[in-house]
Motif scaffolding. Sequence first.
Motif, PDB file in Angstrom:
ATOM      1  N   GLU A  82       0.844  -1.206   0.000  1.00  0.00           N
ATOM      2  CA  GLU A  82       0.000   0.000   0.000  1.00  0.00           C
ATOM      3  C   GLU A  82       0.873   1.249   0.000  1.00  0.00           C
ATOM      4  O   GLU A  82       0.620   2.214  -0.710  1.00  0.00           O
ATOM      5  CB  GLU A  82      -0.931   0.012   1.222  1.00  0.00           C
ATOM      6  CG  GLU A  82      -1.912   1.169   1.163  1.00  0.00           C
ATOM      7  CD  GLU A  82      -2.915   1.173   2.306  1.00  0.00           C
ATOM      8  OE1 GLU A  82      -3.859   1.969   2.232  1.00  0.00           O
ATOM      9  OE2 GLU A  82      -2.756   0.399   3.265  1.00  0.00           O
ATOM     10  N   ARG A  84       3.729   2.756  -1.474  1.00  0.00           N
ATOM     11  CA  ARG A  84       4.470   2.427  -2.687  1.00  0.00           C
ATOM     12  C   ARG A  84       5.972   2.455  -2.431  1.00  0.00           C
ATOM     13  O   ARG A  84       6.475   3.371  -1.793  1.00  0.00           O
ATOM     14  CB  ARG A  84       4.098   3.394  -3.829  1.00  0.00           C
ATOM     15  CG  ARG A  84       2.587   3.486  -4.073  1.00  0.00           C
ATOM     16  CD  ARG A  84       1.929   2.127  -4.254  1.00  0.00           C
ATOM     17  NE  ARG A  84       0.487   2.220  -4.395  1.00  0.00           N
ATOM     18  CZ  ARG A  84      -0.354   1.271  -4.048  1.00  0.00           C
ATOM     19  NH1 ARG A  84       0.084   0.166  -3.499  1.00  0.00           N
ATOM     20  NH2 ARG A  84      -1.638   1.416  -4.239  1.00  0.00           N
ATOM     21  N   GLN A 139       2.810   6.090 -11.621  1.00  0.00           N
ATOM     22  CA  GLN A 139       3.666   5.420 -10.628  1.00  0.00           C
ATOM     23  C   GLN A 139       2.997   4.136 -10.143  1.00  0.00           C
ATOM     24  O   GLN A 139       3.650   3.121  -9.917  1.00  0.00           O
ATOM     25  CB  GLN A 139       3.928   6.361  -9.440  1.00  0.00           C
ATOM     26  CG  GLN A 139       4.872   7.501  -9.783  1.00  0.00           C
ATOM     27  CD  GLN A 139       5.238   8.329  -8.559  1.00  0.00           C
ATOM     28  OE1 GLN A 139       5.254   7.844  -7.434  1.00  0.00           O
ATOM     29  NE2 GLN A 139       5.544   9.591  -8.783  1.00  0.00           N
ATOM     30  N   GLN A 140       1.681   4.220 -10.008  1.00  0.00           N
ATOM     31  CA  GLN A 140       0.904   3.055  -9.594  1.00  0.00           C
ATOM     32  C   GLN A 140       1.029   1.928 -10.629  1.00  0.00           C
ATOM     33  O   GLN A 140       1.141   0.753 -10.281  1.00  0.00           O
ATOM     34  CB  GLN A 140      -0.554   3.509  -9.492  1.00  0.00           C
ATOM     35  CG  GLN A 140      -1.476   2.550  -8.831  1.00  0.00           C
ATOM     36  CD  GLN A 140      -1.538   2.830  -7.358  1.00  0.00           C
ATOM     37  OE1 GLN A 140      -0.511   3.131  -6.743  1.00  0.00           O
ATOM     38  NE2 GLN A 140      -2.700   2.719  -6.782  1.00  0.00           N
ATOM     39  N   ARG A 141       0.985   2.281 -11.893  1.00  0.00           N
ATOM     40  CA  ARG A 141       1.131   1.272 -12.957  1.00  0.00           C
ATOM     41  C   ARG A 141       2.519   0.634 -12.912  1.00  0.00           C
ATOM     42  O   ARG A 141       2.663  -0.568 -13.131  1.00  0.00           O
ATOM     43  CB  ARG A 141       0.893   1.909 -14.331  1.00  0.00           C
ATOM     44  CG  ARG A 141      -0.548   2.358 -14.570  1.00  0.00           C
ATOM     45  CD  ARG A 141      -0.662   2.978 -15.950  1.00  0.00           C
ATOM     46  NE  ARG A 141      -1.935   3.674 -16.140  1.00  0.00           N
ATOM     47  CZ  ARG A 141      -2.667   3.603 -17.255  1.00  0.00           C
ATOM     48  NH1 ARG A 141      -2.265   2.865 -18.263  1.00  0.00           N
ATOM     49  NH2 ARG A 141      -3.790   4.272 -17.364  1.00  0.00           N
ATOM     50  N   GLN A 143       4.266   0.336 -10.234  1.00  0.00           N
ATOM     51  CA  GLN A 143       4.258  -0.527  -9.047  1.00  0.00           C
ATOM     52  C   GLN A 143       3.599  -1.876  -9.367  1.00  0.00           C
ATOM     53  O   GLN A 143       4.046  -2.924  -8.903  1.00  0.00           O
ATOM     54  CB  GLN A 143       3.488   0.173  -7.924  1.00  0.00           C
ATOM     55  CG  GLN A 143       3.630  -0.500  -6.587  1.00  0.00           C
ATOM     56  CD  GLN A 143       4.914  -0.149  -5.864  1.00  0.00           C
ATOM     57  OE1 GLN A 143       5.183   1.006  -5.610  1.00  0.00           O
ATOM     58  NE2 GLN A 143       5.696  -1.145  -5.522  1.00  0.00           N
ATOM     59  N   PRO A 160      -4.449  -1.960  -4.593  1.00  0.00           N
ATOM     60  CA  PRO A 160      -3.831  -1.661  -5.895  1.00  0.00           C
ATOM     61  C   PRO A 160      -4.575  -0.610  -6.708  1.00  0.00           C
ATOM     62  O   PRO A 160      -4.009  -0.012  -7.611  1.00  0.00           O
ATOM     63  CB  PRO A 160      -3.864  -3.010  -6.621  1.00  0.00           C
ATOM     64  CG  PRO A 160      -4.995  -3.755  -5.986  1.00  0.00           C
ATOM     65  CD  PRO A 160      -5.016  -3.323  -4.552  1.00  0.00           C
ATOM     66  N   LEU A 164      -6.242   5.527  -8.806  1.00  0.00           N
ATOM     67  CA  LEU A 164      -6.204   5.291 -10.256  1.00  0.00           C
ATOM     68  C   LEU A 164      -7.400   5.940 -10.945  1.00  0.00           C
ATOM     69  O   LEU A 164      -8.502   5.939 -10.415  1.00  0.00           O
ATOM     70  CB  LEU A 164      -6.241   3.789 -10.555  1.00  0.00           C
ATOM     71  CG  LEU A 164      -4.990   2.970 -10.251  1.00  0.00           C
ATOM     72  CD1 LEU A 164      -5.205   1.550 -10.745  1.00  0.00           C
ATOM     73  CD2 LEU A 164      -3.750   3.555 -10.902  1.00  0.00           C
TER      74      LEU A 164
END
Length: 303
Positions: A82, A84, A139-141, A143, A160, A164
């Motif tokens: 969670e 990152r 950044q989430q992608r 990760q 996740p 987004l």
Amino acid sequence: MGERTLEIDRVSKRFGDVVALDSVTFEVLPGELFGFVGSNGAGKTTTMRIVLGVLGADAGEVRFDGTPIAHETRTRIGYMPEERGLYPKMKVLDQLVYLAQLHGMPANDAHRSAESWLERLGLGDRRKDEVQKLSLGNQQRVQLAAALVHEPEVLVLDEPFSGLDPIAVDVMSEVLREKAATGVPVIFSSHQLELVERLCDRVGIIRSGRIVACGSVGRLTAGAAARLTVVAPAAPPGWAATLPGVRVVDENGDGTLLELAPGTDDQVVLAAALATGPVHEFTRAHPSLTELFRNAVTEGAAK
């Protein structure tokens, strides 16, 4: 248990006087998307860290493929924390290659896999950018790519979908479905319950360190009271109040919302509505996961 099943078996954990997990037990089957939901502080992240082996359990055991989680097993897990955990100054591609090699992938394979996941997640043209230069959604992608790049045999994802945009949510949902379709057990936590309901084969609800409900959304809601929306313009106020097994939830100019006790015949309600005049709408719905979650959490609190 079948092979490639992730088993959480009576796992308990205390932090001082606080019982974080109390004999938590569930399994994630091969090819299954398992949604893990609970309020903040309920024990989701603690469970996931124990599954990953970064936190030790006080009691109980986590097994994958019939074997207790150890360092060797850990390299087969794809994890998305969670908080990152990317290196902000490192270039995206270099970072993914490095992480893949850290999980034991040969350099060429690591490169090929990193390129492939960046393309798949719509980041091909950002491969040379530093992570800190990317938007939070991108950044989430990255990760997610970091969790997938070493071709893991089990996926453990903590929130996740948070932060987004809808397109990225669709991409991530599709990727998780694809991974599950190859036989990978996938567990993820999320506060977005509509998303969990849409995506998951089964759901576990945790409250104060205990699993209070576990099963498919259909099975968990089957025993719950069904809801009926009735629009009968000529019906007088209170027309449904005396019907057996029926509770009036809301009554206004747009119609009447009723809750039926399990086993109540909705045709009796329809007959009563028709006796008042025309019926423009008569819709039955089972509770959503959001309602189920609210009930599980409040019932747990009341006990």
